[in-house]
Design a protein around this motif. Structure first.
Motif, PDB file in Angstrom:
ATOM      1  N   PRO A  36     182.693  34.838  34.184  1.00  0.00           N
ATOM      2  CA  PRO A  36     181.728  33.735  34.110  1.00  0.00           C
ATOM      3  C   PRO A  36     181.810  32.949  32.804  1.00  0.00           C
ATOM      4  N   GLN A  37     182.200  33.606  31.732  1.00  0.00           N
ATOM      5  CA  GLN A  37     182.248  32.914  30.442  1.00  0.00           C
ATOM      6  C   GLN A  37     183.282  31.783  30.459  1.00  0.00           C
ATOM      7  N   LYS A  38     184.374  31.988  31.184  1.00  0.00           N
ATOM      8  CA  LYS A  38     185.383  30.934  31.307  1.00  0.00           C
ATOM      9  C   LYS A  38     184.770  29.693  31.966  1.00  0.00           C
ATOM     10  N   TRP A  39     184.002  29.926  33.005  1.00  0.00           N
ATOM     11  CA  TRP A  39     183.404  28.810  33.745  1.00  0.00           C
ATOM     12  C   TRP A  39     182.303  28.136  32.937  1.00  0.00           C
ATOM     13  N   ARG A  40     181.581  28.916  32.161  1.00  0.00           N
ATOM     14  CA  ARG A  40     180.557  28.292  31.303  1.00  0.00           C
ATOM     15  C   ARG A  40     181.216  27.341  30.312  1.00  0.00           C
ATOM     16  N   ARG A  41     182.387  27.712  29.826  1.00  0.00           N
ATOM     17  CA  ARG A  41     183.080  26.840  28.870  1.00  0.00           C
ATOM     18  C   ARG A  41     183.606  25.567  29.537  1.00  0.00           C
ATOM     19  N   ILE A  42     183.963  25.681  30.825  1.00  0.00           N
ATOM     20  CA  ILE A  42     184.501  24.512  31.524  1.00  0.00           C
ATOM     21  C   ILE A  42     183.407  23.472  31.808  1.00  0.00           C
ATOM     22  N   PHE A  43     182.169  23.926  31.870  1.00  0.00           N
ATOM     23  CA  PHE A  43     181.065  23.010  32.181  1.00  0.00           C
ATOM     24  C   PHE A  43     180.030  23.003  31.055  1.00  0.00           C
ATOM     25  N   PRO A  44     180.387  22.398  29.912  1.00  0.00           N
ATOM     26  CA  PRO A  44     179.459  22.391  28.773  1.00  0.00           C
ATOM     27  C   PRO A  44     178.182  21.602  29.047  1.00  0.00           C
ATOM     28  N   SER A  45     178.256  20.654  29.994  1.00  0.00           N
ATOM     29  CA  SER A  45     177.044  19.890  30.297  1.00  0.00           C
ATOM     30  C   SER A  45     175.977  20.764  30.938  1.00  0.00           C
ATOM     31  N   LEU A  46     176.403  21.853  31.539  1.00  0.00           N
ATOM     32  CA  LEU A  46     175.453  22.756  32.197  1.00  0.00           C
ATOM     33  C   LEU A  46     175.085  23.944  31.314  1.00  0.00           C
ATOM     34  N   PHE A  47     176.008  24.379  30.488  1.00  0.00           N
ATOM     35  CA  PHE A  47     175.785  25.620  29.733  1.00  0.00           C
ATOM     36  C   PHE A  47     175.864  25.443  28.216  1.00  0.00           C
ATOM     37  N   GLY A  48     176.166  24.240  27.762  1.00  0.00           N
ATOM     38  CA  GLY A  48     176.295  24.016  26.322  1.00  0.00           C
ATOM     39  C   GLY A  48     174.944  24.052  25.626  1.00  0.00           C
ATOM     40  N   GLU A  49     175.000  23.964  24.309  1.00  0.00           N
ATOM     41  CA  GLU A  49     173.766  24.058  23.515  1.00  0.00           C
ATOM     42  C   GLU A  49     172.804  22.930  23.846  1.00  0.00           C
ATOM     43  N   ALA A  50     173.342  21.777  24.247  1.00  0.00           N
ATOM     44  CA  ALA A  50     172.475  20.631  24.528  1.00  0.00           C
ATOM     45  C   ALA A  50     171.817  20.707  25.903  1.00  0.00           C
ATOM     46  N   ALA A  51     172.269  21.608  26.746  1.00  0.00           N
ATOM     47  CA  ALA A  51     171.707  21.693  28.102  1.00  0.00           C
ATOM     48  C   ALA A  51     170.298  22.291  28.053  1.00  0.00           C
ATOM     49  N   PRO A  52     169.328  21.637  28.674  1.00  0.00           N
ATOM     50  CA  PRO A  52     167.976  22.200  28.724  1.00  0.00           C
ATOM     51  C   PRO A  52     167.979  23.569  29.409  1.00  0.00           C
ATOM     52  N   ALA A  53     167.028  24.395  29.004  1.00  0.00           N
ATOM     53  CA  ALA A  53     166.988  25.766  29.512  1.00  0.00           C
ATOM     54  C   ALA A  53     166.888  25.806  31.032  1.00  0.00           C
ATOM     55  N   ALA A  54     166.095  24.899  31.602  1.00  0.00           N
ATOM     56  CA  ALA A  54     165.915  24.908  33.068  1.00  0.00           C
ATOM     57  C   ALA A  54     167.232  24.574  33.775  1.00  0.00           C
ATOM     58  N   VAL A  55     167.984  23.647  33.171  1.00  0.00           N
ATOM     59  CA  VAL A  55     169.273  23.270  33.753  1.00  0.00           C
ATOM     60  C   VAL A  55     170.241  24.457  33.693  1.00  0.00           C
ATOM     61  N   ALA A  56     170.317  25.060  32.515  1.00  0.00           N
ATOM     62  CA  ALA A  56     171.237  26.190  32.332  1.00  0.00           C
ATOM     63  C   ALA A  56     170.859  27.358  33.244  1.00  0.00           C
ATOM     64  N   ASP A  57     169.554  27.572  33.401  1.00  0.00           N
ATOM     65  CA  ASP A  57     169.097  28.691  34.236  1.00  0.00           C
ATOM     66  C   ASP A  57     169.507  28.482  35.699  1.00  0.00           C
ATOM     67  N   HIS A  58     169.304  27.273  36.194  1.00  0.00           N
ATOM     68  CA  HIS A  58     169.673  27.003  37.587  1.00  0.00           C
ATOM     69  C   HIS A  58     171.186  27.072  37.758  1.00  0.00           C
ATOM     70  N   ALA A  59     171.895  26.482  36.793  1.00  0.00           N
ATOM     71  CA  ALA A  59     173.363  26.499  36.873  1.00  0.00           C
ATOM     72  C   ALA A  59     173.886  27.936  36.818  1.00  0.00           C
ATOM     73  N   GLU A  60     173.206  28.772  36.057  1.00  0.00           N
ATOM     74  CA  GLU A  60     173.614  30.172  35.964  1.00  0.00           C
ATOM     75  C   GLU A  60     173.509  30.865  37.321  1.00  0.00           C
ATOM     76  N   ARG A  61     172.469  30.534  38.060  1.00  0.00           N
ATOM     77  CA  ARG A  61     172.301  31.146  39.379  1.00  0.00           C
ATOM     78  C   ARG A  61     173.336  30.616  40.375  1.00  0.00           C
ATOM     79  N   VAL A  62     173.652  29.330  40.255  1.00  0.00           N
ATOM     80  CA  VAL A  62     174.714  28.766  41.111  1.00  0.00           C
ATOM     81  C   VAL A  62     176.050  29.430  40.774  1.00  0.00           C
ATOM     82  N   LEU A  63     176.300  29.604  39.485  1.00  0.00           N
ATOM     83  CA  LEU A  63     177.552  30.228  39.051  1.00  0.00           C
ATOM     84  C   LEU A  63     177.651  31.664  39.577  1.00  0.00           C
ATOM     85  N   ALA A  64     176.578  32.421  39.441  1.00  0.00           N
ATOM     86  CA  ALA A  64     176.603  33.826  39.873  1.00  0.00           C
ATOM     87  C   ALA A  64     176.884  33.937  41.373  1.00  0.00           C
TER      88      ALA A  64
END
Lengths: 132, 222
Positions: free
Chosen positions: B53-81
């Motif tokens: 999963p860490q590879k994919w988080r790096r490919i999509f910084p808009s979803l998982f980067g530091e600037a991504a809001p927590a709600a966005v990252a949380d939802h994206a994390e569930r989609v990724l899983a």
């Protein structure tokens, strides 16, 4: 060469290699050619919106990681899937898009003033969304 | 014109088991609430080679980067899983799961505006031999019936699919019924249009719904 132009060049080279693999499916040669002729110029055009400013590390790492991902593909069928997907993944990293032929701007499109994504990028819409 | 359940052969029974897997419903629910960038991530992950999963988080910084809001990252994390769960099923099975996810996503979006959304149904016309393959999703409204064929990728668009959809539309028209026919592709519109441009099968009255605009399935008047 700037970081953005440099990474776009690496992405374009990886995309050409992916197309070479996909072309081995003879029945899909035309589709592979169509995809490549459509997306490669759009991918390369992402470098032309280079503002000259240093690119944040996030997009460069993202594109290099995506290049590494498609570099692992050995199945030509999967390569065809990625010919359609990879340009959009790269565009998302830059906050641009590859939906239009290269050189054709969307109405009202302008070069971004900052390293933030374009106003019409899915990323921007996500960030603006107050809740889910 | 009338709708009918498809005959359940051995392949259909196996596929029904995949369609009923809670993973399919979970991922379709997440994708129905997702933005386009999350859907691109899901497509990439389910097409992917790596399952770290860490590879994919790096490919999509808009979803998982530091600037991504927590709600966005949380939802994206569930989609990724959930997407990684599909990717981990192995090549043969994952392709069946991907198809089932696109069908379920289509059905869920349509259900937001239409009541009678069904799966794996055939459309029968008087005096016309029935098609062998059922439609993936149907909206069985007396006033505005609709049939959908769902594809994971634009490459799935072919003459057989387009002919079946257009034949159904034409036969319905002979009975003075306006049957709306569409193909849903969990892929780029541009790629699907390239595919369609090369097809000699009639498709001028077949609607294309692509990944970027799949939310339009839920919109009234769509």
């Amino acid at each position: 060469m700037t970081a953005r132009a440099d990474v776009v060049e690496r992405a374009a080279a990886a995309y050409r290699a992916l197309a070479d693999l996909a072309e081995t499916i003879e029945d899909e040669w035309q589709y592979v050619t169509d995809l490549t002729e459509a997306y490669l110029p759009s991918l390369e055009a992402l470098a032309k919106t280079d503002s000259g400013r240093p690119l944040p590390t996030g997009p460069v790492e993202a594109v290099d990681e995506a290049i590494a991902e498609i570099g692992l593909i050995t199945d030509p069928h999967r390569a065809i899937d990625w010919l359609s997907t990879f340009p959009h993944v790269v565009a998302l990293a830059f906050g641009g898009d590859v939906d239009q032929p290269a050189g054709v701007e969307k109405p009202g499109a302008t070069e971004p003033e900052s390293d933030e994504p374009d106003d019409d990028s899915p990323f921007r819409m996500l960030l603006r969304r107050p809740d889910r | 014109m009338r709708f009918q359940d498809a005959a359940r052969d051995a392949r259909a029974v196996v596929y029904a088991g995949i369609q009923a897997d809670p993973l399919v419903a979970r991922l379709a629910t997440l994708l129905a609430e997702a933005e386009a960038s999350e859907r691109w991530m899901a497509r990439a992950v389910m097409n992917g080679e790596r399952t770290d999963p860490q590879k994919w988080r790096r490919i999509f910084p808009s979803l998982f980067g530091e600037a991504a809001p927590a709600a966005v990252a949380d939802h994206a994390e569930r989609v990724l899983a959930a997407s990684l769960e599909v990717a981990n099923r192995g090549e043969q099975v994952r392709s069946q799961y991907r198809g089932a996810v696109v069908e379920e996503l289509t059905a869920r979006l349509l259900a937001r505006r239409a009541g009678a959304v069904k799966r794996e149904r055939r459309v029968l016309f008087d005096g016309v031999p029935a098609e062998i393959h059922p439609y993936d999703v149907t909206v069985e409204s007396a006033e505005r019936p609709e049939v959908y064929d769902c594809k994971w990728g634009a490459r799935g668009i072919n003459a057989d699919v387009l002919n079946q959809l257009d034949d159904a539309r034409a036969h319905a028209a002979e009975e003075e019924i306006e049957l709306r026919v569409a193909i849903v592709v969990f892929d780029a519109r541009r790629s699907a249009e390239l595919r369609l441009d090369r097809s000699t099968a009639r498709h001028d009255e077949t609607r294309l719904v692509a990944l970027e605009s799949i939310d339009e399935l839920a919109e009234a008047g769509a």
